[in-house]
Design a protein around this motif. Structure first.
Motif, PDB file in Angstrom:
ATOM      1  N   GLU A 102       1.070  15.549  -7.749  1.00  0.00           N
ATOM      2  CA  GLU A 102       1.981  16.702  -7.755  1.00  0.00           C
ATOM      3  C   GLU A 102       2.539  16.976  -9.150  1.00  0.00           C
ATOM      4  OE1 GLU A 102       6.038  18.289  -5.504  1.00  0.00           O
ATOM      5  OE2 GLU A 102       4.821  16.701  -4.613  1.00  0.00           O
ATOM      6  N   ILE A 103       2.841  15.924  -9.892  1.00  0.00           N
ATOM      7  CA  ILE A 103       3.438  16.092 -11.220  1.00  0.00           C
ATOM      8  C   ILE A 103       2.413  16.563 -12.233  1.00  0.00           C
ATOM      9  CG2 ILE A 103       4.539  14.846 -13.135  1.00  0.00           C
ATOM     10  CD1 ILE A 103       5.610  12.894 -10.932  1.00  0.00           C
ATOM     11  N   GLY A 104       1.174  16.123 -12.071  1.00  0.00           N
ATOM     12  CA  GLY A 104       0.148  16.398 -13.068  1.00  0.00           C
ATOM     13  C   GLY A 104       0.085  15.289 -14.094  1.00  0.00           C
ATOM     14  N   THR A 105       0.195  14.052 -13.625  1.00  0.00           N
ATOM     15  CA  THR A 105       0.090  12.900 -14.508  1.00  0.00           C
ATOM     16  C   THR A 105      -0.820  11.874 -13.840  1.00  0.00           C
ATOM     17  OG1 THR A 105       1.367  11.305 -15.822  1.00  0.00           O
ATOM     18  CG2 THR A 105       2.165  11.754 -13.604  1.00  0.00           C
ATOM     19  N   TYR A 106      -0.692  10.583 -14.222  1.00  0.00           N
ATOM     20  CA  TYR A 106      -1.617   9.574 -13.723  1.00  0.00           C
ATOM     21  C   TYR A 106      -0.876   8.321 -13.266  1.00  0.00           C
ATOM     22  CZ  TYR A 106      -5.028  12.570 -15.935  1.00  0.00           C
ATOM     23  OH  TYR A 106      -5.781  13.657 -16.278  1.00  0.00           O
ATOM     24  N   TRP A 107      -1.464   7.665 -12.273  1.00  0.00           N
ATOM     25  CA  TRP A 107      -0.982   6.366 -11.830  1.00  0.00           C
ATOM     26  C   TRP A 107      -2.107   5.359 -12.028  1.00  0.00           C
ATOM     27  CZ3 TRP A 107      -2.395   3.407  -7.296  1.00  0.00           C
ATOM     28  CH2 TRP A 107      -3.479   3.935  -6.604  1.00  0.00           C
ATOM     29  N   ASN A 108      -1.755   4.075 -12.053  1.00  0.00           N
ATOM     30  CA  ASN A 108      -2.714   3.032 -12.393  1.00  0.00           C
ATOM     31  C   ASN A 108      -2.795   2.015 -11.257  1.00  0.00           C
ATOM     32  OD1 ASN A 108      -3.924   0.630 -13.622  1.00  0.00           O
ATOM     33  ND2 ASN A 108      -3.575   1.611 -15.596  1.00  0.00           N
ATOM     34  N   LEU A 161       0.834  -1.203   0.000  1.00  0.00           N
ATOM     35  CA  LEU A 161       0.000   0.000   0.000  1.00  0.00           C
ATOM     36  C   LEU A 161       0.868   1.252   0.000  1.00  0.00           C
ATOM     37  CD1 LEU A 161      -2.760   1.360   0.179  1.00  0.00           C
ATOM     38  CD2 LEU A 161      -2.673   1.078   2.671  1.00  0.00           C
ATOM     39  N   ASN A 162       2.016   1.216   0.647  1.00  0.00           N
ATOM     40  CA  ASN A 162       2.894   2.386   0.670  1.00  0.00           C
ATOM     41  C   ASN A 162       3.384   2.760  -0.721  1.00  0.00           C
ATOM     42  OD1 ASN A 162       2.626   2.811   3.378  1.00  0.00           O
ATOM     43  ND2 ASN A 162       4.564   1.847   3.963  1.00  0.00           N
ATOM     44  N   VAL A 163       3.570   1.763  -1.588  1.00  0.00           N
ATOM     45  CA  VAL A 163       3.957   2.056  -2.971  1.00  0.00           C
ATOM     46  C   VAL A 163       2.822   2.785  -3.663  1.00  0.00           C
ATOM     47  CG1 VAL A 163       4.650   1.101  -5.196  1.00  0.00           C
ATOM     48  CG2 VAL A 163       5.533   0.094  -3.087  1.00  0.00           C
ATOM     49  N   HIS A 164       1.590   2.297  -3.494  1.00  0.00           N
ATOM     50  CA  HIS A 164       0.437   2.970  -4.098  1.00  0.00           C
ATOM     51  C   HIS A 164       0.300   4.399  -3.588  1.00  0.00           C
ATOM     52  CE1 HIS A 164      -2.491  -0.151  -6.033  1.00  0.00           C
ATOM     53  NE2 HIS A 164      -1.287  -0.169  -6.584  1.00  0.00           N
ATOM     54  N   LYS A 165       0.529   4.598  -2.294  1.00  0.00           N
ATOM     55  CA  LYS A 165       0.446   5.952  -1.737  1.00  0.00           C
ATOM     56  C   LYS A 165       1.481   6.874  -2.374  1.00  0.00           C
ATOM     57  CE  LYS A 165      -1.396   4.725   2.844  1.00  0.00           C
ATOM     58  NZ  LYS A 165      -1.110   4.658   4.308  1.00  0.00           N
ATOM     59  N   ALA A 166       2.697   6.356  -2.560  1.00  0.00           N
ATOM     60  CA  ALA A 166       3.758   7.162  -3.164  1.00  0.00           C
ATOM     61  C   ALA A 166       3.435   7.485  -4.618  1.00  0.00           C
ATOM     62  CB  ALA A 166       5.089   6.404  -3.070  1.00  0.00           C
ATOM     63  N   LEU A 167       2.944   6.503  -5.361  1.00  0.00           N
ATOM     64  CA  LEU A 167       2.599   6.723  -6.773  1.00  0.00           C
ATOM     65  C   LEU A 167       1.467   7.731  -6.909  1.00  0.00           C
ATOM     66  CD1 LEU A 167       2.679   2.999  -7.990  1.00  0.00           C
ATOM     67  CD2 LEU A 167       4.266   4.797  -8.701  1.00  0.00           C
ATOM     68  N   ALA A 168       0.440   7.594  -6.076  1.00  0.00           N
ATOM     69  CA  ALA A 168      -0.713   8.488  -6.163  1.00  0.00           C
ATOM     70  C   ALA A 168      -0.329   9.925  -5.829  1.00  0.00           C
ATOM     71  CB  ALA A 168      -1.820   7.993  -5.224  1.00  0.00           C
TER      72      ALA A 168
END
Length: 495
Positions: A187-193, A175-182
């Motif tokens: 902040e960047i203005g892009t998307y995570w999956n 879950l910590n990886v998902h939190k970091a990606l999200a």
């Protein structure tokens, strides 16, 4: 069975035993006599002990003991035969393809640069447009009776940079990886999956930067899930294991993972190889329309497929199914677990797939009907630039993102013992990744790549991603044969 690696220590070892505490694979332990004990056969070369040793006293080497050299059966071949002779099972591995002499075509392509006749652009002083809009484009501008422009733009995704984060499911990673990606995507203005494991309820607040996935197992798919995202992705296949489904072992289906995936604790989560409601483009079109109907036609729908030999006609069919975006994952795409034989032998490199798909869609005059995202072995900003020049709209990174978070590609994700707290659900291991610091590293990585993309485009005399997309005249091949150049749609260096 021969060891693959050997752990060594220098004389300056403090015997602080931190290496033993950090090793999640049991390769370093403290003996009864309070000395370090090394179990070399368990070492996967994750580099955790090397990185965290306070005095740099540890190093890892390849094992000296080797089988007799043979021109047909290499060391790994013999070791794998011995494993299968003992277990009777298929070999599993993680990350992307390895051990095969399949060319990395990105390394065999060079970019053009502006000189006298076409001045370069200084990205520090002149505007460079890295924004990308993904989705169907309208047939043309329409106006009402008063001459005002009618908003006929279909649902789309707006990226400030042509770099996204690939699908990685909750359960396969922590879950910590998902939190970091999200957090990084926001902040960047892009998307995570999210991948095919559903979306943890704590991450619904990132809905404007989230892509949710609908895979064959339908894990975690419900109306709230679909509406808690900017886009929906139908996963048909992925580059590391084309043609087969997914499998998350029951030992990882615990706590919130069980709740999020809607699978009972301890029960294996198996995604079938096919979607049992998709056996044709017409079936795919029905699912695309169903998802659009469920979300009020407000979200673009992506269809993800693996790069295979007939990828061009497949992409043509997807474009005609009503999908807004095609995501293509190439031969070197990573994964948390895959049969090793499939990972290393099935599919084609993403570079060939991009060019073939872009050319086919242009020939059929439907290129603007769909956007194309590509992934599978994107290692740096120049790979991204070359992918876009071959015909992609944007790239998606998975392995590179995990490396930014600490991954050292030890290819042991499937064991659940990730020493860096990434591909594991062990609470003692997952807490090794601070999601806030992880998000900062991801932001730094993508920001650095974006700056480099601007510099590369400036040197090419190009000031926007739109002008770069499909601009294969900006590419030249080196050490490629005539057929490879033909498929890539580029000329040889010097021409």
């Amino acid at each position: 069975m021969n060891c693959r690696f050997r752990i060594r220590t220098y004389d300056n070892c403090l015997s602080c035993f931190r290496c033993a505490r950090e090793c999640s694979f049991g390769a370093i332990e403290v003996s009864e006599s309070k000395a370090l004990a090394f179990h070399h056969e368990r070492c996967v070369d994750c580099q955790r002990c090397v990185s965290l040793c306070p005095v740099g006293a540890i190093y890892i080497t390849e094992a000296e003991n080797r089988f007799r050299p043979n021109s047909v059966f290499a060391q790994n071949d013999i070791q794998e035969i011995l494993i299968q002779a003992e277990t009777g099972g298929a070999l599993l591995s993680s990350m992307g393809a390895s051990g095969r002499n399949v060319p990395i075509y990105f390394d065999k392509m060079l970019l053009n640069a502006s000189q006298v006749t076409n001045p370069s652009i200084d990205p520090l002083r002149e505007p460079m447009e890295t924004a990308v809009f993904l989705g169907q484009r309208p047939d043309g501008i329409k106006r009402d009776r008063d001459g005002r422009i009618v908003d006929n733009l279909p649902p789309h995704l707006e990226l400030k940079t042509p770099i996204m984060f690939s699908a990685m499911s909750y359960g396969a990673i922590s879950l910590n990886v998902h939190k970091a990606l999200a957090a990084a995507a926001e902040e960047i203005g892009t998307y995570w999956n999210t991948g095919e494991g559903g979306l943890h309820e704590s991450l619904y607040r990132y809905k404007k930067n989230t892509i949710v996935q609908v895979a064959s197992g339908r894990f975690g798919v419900h109306e709230t899930y679909l509406n808690s995202a900017a886009a929906i992705e139908i996963k048909i296949g992925q580059g590391a294991k084309p043609g087969i489904g997914g499998h998350l072992t029951g030992k990882k289906i615990i706590g919130d993972i069980s709740k999020t995936r809607m699978v009972p604790e301890g029960l294996d989560a198996i995604s079938p190889a096919p979607h049992h409601d998709i056996y044709s483009i017409e079936d795919l079109a029905q699912l695309v329309m169903s998802l659009k109907e469920a979300t009020g036609y407000r979200k673009p729908v992506i269809v993800k497929v693996a790069a295979v030999h007939n990828i061009a006609p497949i992409a043509s069919g997807i474009a005609r199914s009503g999908a807004d975006i095609i995501s293509i994952d190439g031969y070197r795409g990573g994964t948390g677990a895959a049969p090793k034989r499939i990972r290393d032998n099935v599919g084609i490199p993403i570079e060939l797939a991009i060019a073939a798909v872009d050319q086919r869609l242009r020939e059929e005059r439907i290129r603007d009907r769909v956007s194309v995202i590509v992934s599978g072995g994107i290692r740096n900003s120049s790979d991204a630039v070359k992918a876009i020049a071959l015909g992609a709209d944007a790239v998606s990174i998975g392995t590179a993102a995990l490396c930014a978070l600490g991954c050292h590609i030890c290819a042991s994700c499937h064991t659940g013992k990730c020493a860096w707290g990434l591909a594991t659900q062990d609470p003692e291991l997952t807490k090794r990744l601070d999601p806030e610091k992880g998000a900062e590293k991801l932001v730094n990585l993508v920001s650095a790549w974006t700056r480099e993309i601007k510099e590369i485009m400036g040197g090419m005399g190009i000031n926007s991603i739109e002008a770069l997309r499909g601009n294969r005249r900006a590419l030249r091949g080196v050490d490629l044969n005539a057929k490879e150049l033909e498929i890539l749609g580029i000329e040889y260096a010097g021409e």
